[in-house]
Design an enzyme around this catalytic site. Sequence first.
Site, PDB file in Angstrom:
ATOM      1  CB  ALA A 331      -1.175   0.396   0.972  1.00  0.00           C
ATOM      2  CG  HIS A 455      17.268   2.420  29.426  1.00  0.00           C
ATOM      3  ND1 HIS A 455      16.938   1.538  29.362  1.00  0.00           N
ATOM      4  CD2 HIS A 455      17.068   2.341  31.364  1.00  0.00           C
ATOM      5  CE1 HIS A 455      17.366   1.124  30.309  1.00  0.00           C
ATOM      6  NE2 HIS A 455      17.081   0.953  30.596  1.00  0.00           N
TER       7      HIS A 455
HETATM    8  P1  FAD Z   1      -6.051  -1.981  -5.392  1.00  0.00           P
HETATM    9  O1  FAD Z   1      -5.694  -1.625  -3.227  1.00  0.00           O
HETATM   10  O2  FAD Z   1      -6.798  -3.128  -5.256  1.00  0.00           O
HETATM   11  O3  FAD Z   1      -7.336  -0.759  -4.986  1.00  0.00           O
HETATM   12  C1  FAD Z   1      -7.455  -0.849  -6.797  1.00  0.00           C
HETATM   13  C2  FAD Z   1      -8.993  -0.450  -6.418  1.00  0.00           C
HETATM   14  O4  FAD Z   1      -9.287  -0.289  -7.966  1.00  0.00           O
HETATM   15  C3  FAD Z   1     -10.160  -1.510  -6.679  1.00  0.00           C
HETATM   16  O5  FAD Z   1     -10.820  -0.877  -5.272  1.00  0.00           O
HETATM   17  C4  FAD Z   1     -10.980  -2.005  -7.253  1.00  0.00           C
HETATM   18  O6  FAD Z   1     -11.528  -2.131  -7.238  1.00  0.00           O
HETATM   19  C5  FAD Z   1     -10.636  -0.609  -8.396  1.00  0.00           C
HETATM   20  N1  FAD Z   1     -10.768  -0.944  -9.579  1.00  0.00           N
HETATM   21  C6  FAD Z   1      -9.738  -1.961 -10.520  1.00  0.00           C
HETATM   22  N2  FAD Z   1      -9.888  -1.742 -11.874  1.00  0.00           N
HETATM   23  C7  FAD Z   1     -11.300  -1.048 -11.663  1.00  0.00           C
HETATM   24  C8  FAD Z   1     -12.263  -0.503 -13.608  1.00  0.00           C
HETATM   25  N3  FAD Z   1     -11.297  -0.794 -14.084  1.00  0.00           N
HETATM   26  N4  FAD Z   1     -12.699   0.224 -12.994  1.00  0.00           N
HETATM   27  C9  FAD Z   1     -12.989   0.755 -11.960  1.00  0.00           C
HETATM   28  N5  FAD Z   1     -12.363  -0.013 -10.547  1.00  0.00           N
HETATM   29  C10 FAD Z   1     -11.332  -0.521 -10.656  1.00  0.00           C
HETATM   30  N6  FAD Z   1       0.242  -3.851   2.143  1.00  0.00           N
HETATM   31  C11 FAD Z   1       0.718  -3.151   3.298  1.00  0.00           C
HETATM   32  O7  FAD Z   1       1.652  -2.478   2.418  1.00  0.00           O
HETATM   33  N7  FAD Z   1       0.572  -3.779   4.643  1.00  0.00           N
HETATM   34  C12 FAD Z   1      -0.393  -4.612   4.841  1.00  0.00           C
HETATM   35  O8  FAD Z   1       0.003  -5.202   5.523  1.00  0.00           O
HETATM   36  C13 FAD Z   1      -0.742  -5.072   3.770  1.00  0.00           C
HETATM   37  N8  FAD Z   1      -1.734  -6.265   3.656  1.00  0.00           N
HETATM   38  C14 FAD Z   1      -2.664  -6.645   2.815  1.00  0.00           C
HETATM   39  C15 FAD Z   1      -3.305  -8.178   3.262  1.00  0.00           C
HETATM   40  C16 FAD Z   1      -3.667  -8.674   2.489  1.00  0.00           C
HETATM   41  C17 FAD Z   1      -5.204  -9.737   3.131  1.00  0.00           C
HETATM   42  C18 FAD Z   1      -4.241  -8.180   1.410  1.00  0.00           C
HETATM   43  C19 FAD Z   1      -4.484  -8.990   0.106  1.00  0.00           C
HETATM   44  C20 FAD Z   1      -3.572  -7.238   0.687  1.00  0.00           C
HETATM   45  C21 FAD Z   1      -2.634  -6.307   1.665  1.00  0.00           C
HETATM   46  N9  FAD Z   1      -1.508  -5.360   1.439  1.00  0.00           N
HETATM   47  C22 FAD Z   1      -1.176  -4.718   2.222  1.00  0.00           C
HETATM   48  C23 FAD Z   1      -1.376  -5.159  -0.222  1.00  0.00           C
HETATM   49  C24 FAD Z   1      -1.787  -3.397  -0.422  1.00  0.00           C
HETATM   50  O9  FAD Z   1      -3.636  -3.980   0.479  1.00  0.00           O
HETATM   51  C25 FAD Z   1      -1.920  -2.924  -1.754  1.00  0.00           C
HETATM   52  O10 FAD Z   1      -0.369  -2.791  -2.295  1.00  0.00           O
HETATM   53  C26 FAD Z   1      -2.738  -2.070  -2.040  1.00  0.00           C
HETATM   54  O11 FAD Z   1      -4.013  -2.521  -1.831  1.00  0.00           O
HETATM   55  C27 FAD Z   1      -2.563  -1.595  -3.358  1.00  0.00           C
HETATM   56  O12 FAD Z   1      -3.299  -0.845  -4.106  1.00  0.00           O
HETATM   57  P2  FAD Z   1      -3.796   0.017  -5.220  1.00  0.00           P
HETATM   58  O13 FAD Z   1      -4.364   1.526  -5.184  1.00  0.00           O
HETATM   59  O14 FAD Z   1      -2.604  -0.228  -5.820  1.00  0.00           O
HETATM   60  O15 FAD Z   1      -4.834  -1.629  -5.508  1.00  0.00           O
END
Ligand code: FAD
Length: 478
Positions: A331, A455
């Site tokens: 994230a 500490h």
């Molecule tokens: P995403 O969070 O996947 O968001 C993408 C969004 O785009 C989604 O809401 C989706 O619905 C939307 N979307 C996709 N395609 C379309 C479209 N064509 N039209 C409209 N909307 C669309 N990372 C950490 O750093 N720390 C953690 O503790 C951590 N824990 C995690 C635990 C789990 C169980 C999982 C599965 C992942 C975890 N991660 C963690 C990873 C983290 O969730 C992801 O790296 C992060 O969410 C990626 O962000 P993003 O914005 O790239 O994508």
Amino acid sequence: MAEQFDVVVIGAGPAGYHAAIRAAQLGMKVACIDAALGKDGKPALGGTCLRVGCIPSKALLDSSRQFWNMGHIFGDHGISFKDAKIDVEAMIGRKDKIVKQFTGGIAMLFKANKVTAYYGFATLHADRLVKVKQHDGSEVELTGTNVIIAAGSDSIELPFAKFDGETIVDNVGALDFTEVPKRLAVIGAGVIGLELGSVWKRLGAEVVILEALPDFLAAADAEASKTALKEFKKQGLDIRLGAKVSKAEVTGKGKKKEVVLSFADKDGEQTITVDKLLVAVGRKAASKGLLAEGSGVKLTDRGQIEVDAHCHTGVDGVWAIGDCVRGPMLAHKGFEEGVAVAELIAGLPGHVNFDTIPWVIYTEPEIAWVGKTEQQLKDEGIPYKAGSFPFAANGRAVAMSEPAGFVKVLAHAETDRVLGMHLVGANVSELVHEGVLTMEFSGSADDLARICHAHPSLSEVIHDAAMAVEKRAIHKAN
Ligand code: FAD
Ligand code: NAD
């Protein structure tokens, strides 16, 4: 007629919402589109992270940790109790409330920053035209001077273990079990497998984790992986390395459903029967239906959106960030890319330093690192010195009954510049940032060793590890 924006962001996960808000702060007219619905069937912003990732998993890790501590740590403090019970429905309800608070928070931030939210599925066409199929079936068209793709990622499915949302699940199902499974199998001893495997283990499930690779947590420093594995085994997590799963057959009906798993490891062909199966073998970029013919955006051979070092796709005004492009699927990596791209669009310098992105695995003990591992330094022929210090010799850690783990500082043999920090132990998710800061400021092990640390505090372990680089740690024989 398509509505015109300065920036159209596809996806409101960590990467997308950061990009949208930062672009709006910089005075641009911004739209952000997201297709996701929450558990209540209503649109929920925040992506995987807020809905079914980082935040809900940490909520359950914390609930299960409290429960585990009752049985395993409270006794050390002289605290006794009768019949501790976990109310799974209440625990999941607490998690859902937290998720709702944070997904709703993004909607409020969008309003406050005048980002226009669209709820539906977006497809990118030529000339930065974005068509959005909204949840009521209607379609809207938007064009952006810039389009930022932040579509995120989806779980990888194994062909012989298709998700059914009930018995064979990914993270989404494993965050919503309605009771503690008696027996849970996990395929993949990666970050999700370890975190969610720990949740259900602490609540009483028998958990077996089947990992295909012979090495445990191969991306982490080998000493850290070894220490963590020892601790997980002590907790009763049954981790089988070099296990190749070939079949997962669901038998029985209703509450009697079971999964019979066939796998081979060093002991030969085996089968085990479990109540639930979590498949956590990695994630893939979410690109299905995203790019229309003629959008010009290319995918790599791994299915990720192709970008350069600045997240530009090569198509004029089209950028891509977060999990759908190269780099770690974290994230905070998405946060930084979102801000950097918004700033680049505004003509400011935007940059993400991949060398200082911290990794944290929120198990017990936690595992965290930044920078190079010893193995990488050896492979790259970089001369280095190492200093480490155990939490077992730290007053605060012992007072907390959290003596497991250590901190290791790796510094260049000639310049003393910190090249990596590896931590296993309590609260290392917070402590790792001392390493991140030191590396960002090109600091040395000597800098860390000469900085006064309070500490008693867990951070003294970093201080002692930095002093150990020159064999001058005070609290251990060097
Ligand atoms: P995403 O969070 O996947 O968001 C993408 C969004 O785009 C989604 O809401 C989706 O619905 C939307 N979307 C996709 N395609 C379309 C479209 N064509 N039209 C409209 N909307 C669309 N990372 C950490 O750093 N720390 C953690 O503790 C951590 N824990 C995690 C635990 C789990 C169980 C999982 C599965 C992942 C975890 N991660 C963690 C990873 C983290 O969730 C992801 O790296 C992060 O969410 C990626 O962000 P993003 O914005 O790239 O994508
Ligand atoms: P992962 O890449 O962390 O781990 C997947 C594991 O499954 C690997 O060890 C791999 O060798 C193993 N594997 C792959 N195919 C297999 C097979 N057929 N049989 C047995 N084992 C197999 O992936 P994940 O745990 O699914 O998590 C996905 C991503 O989500 C992570 O890489 C991480 O970027 C992110 N995430 C981060 C956090 C965090 O930061 N704390 C938490 C959860 C998820």
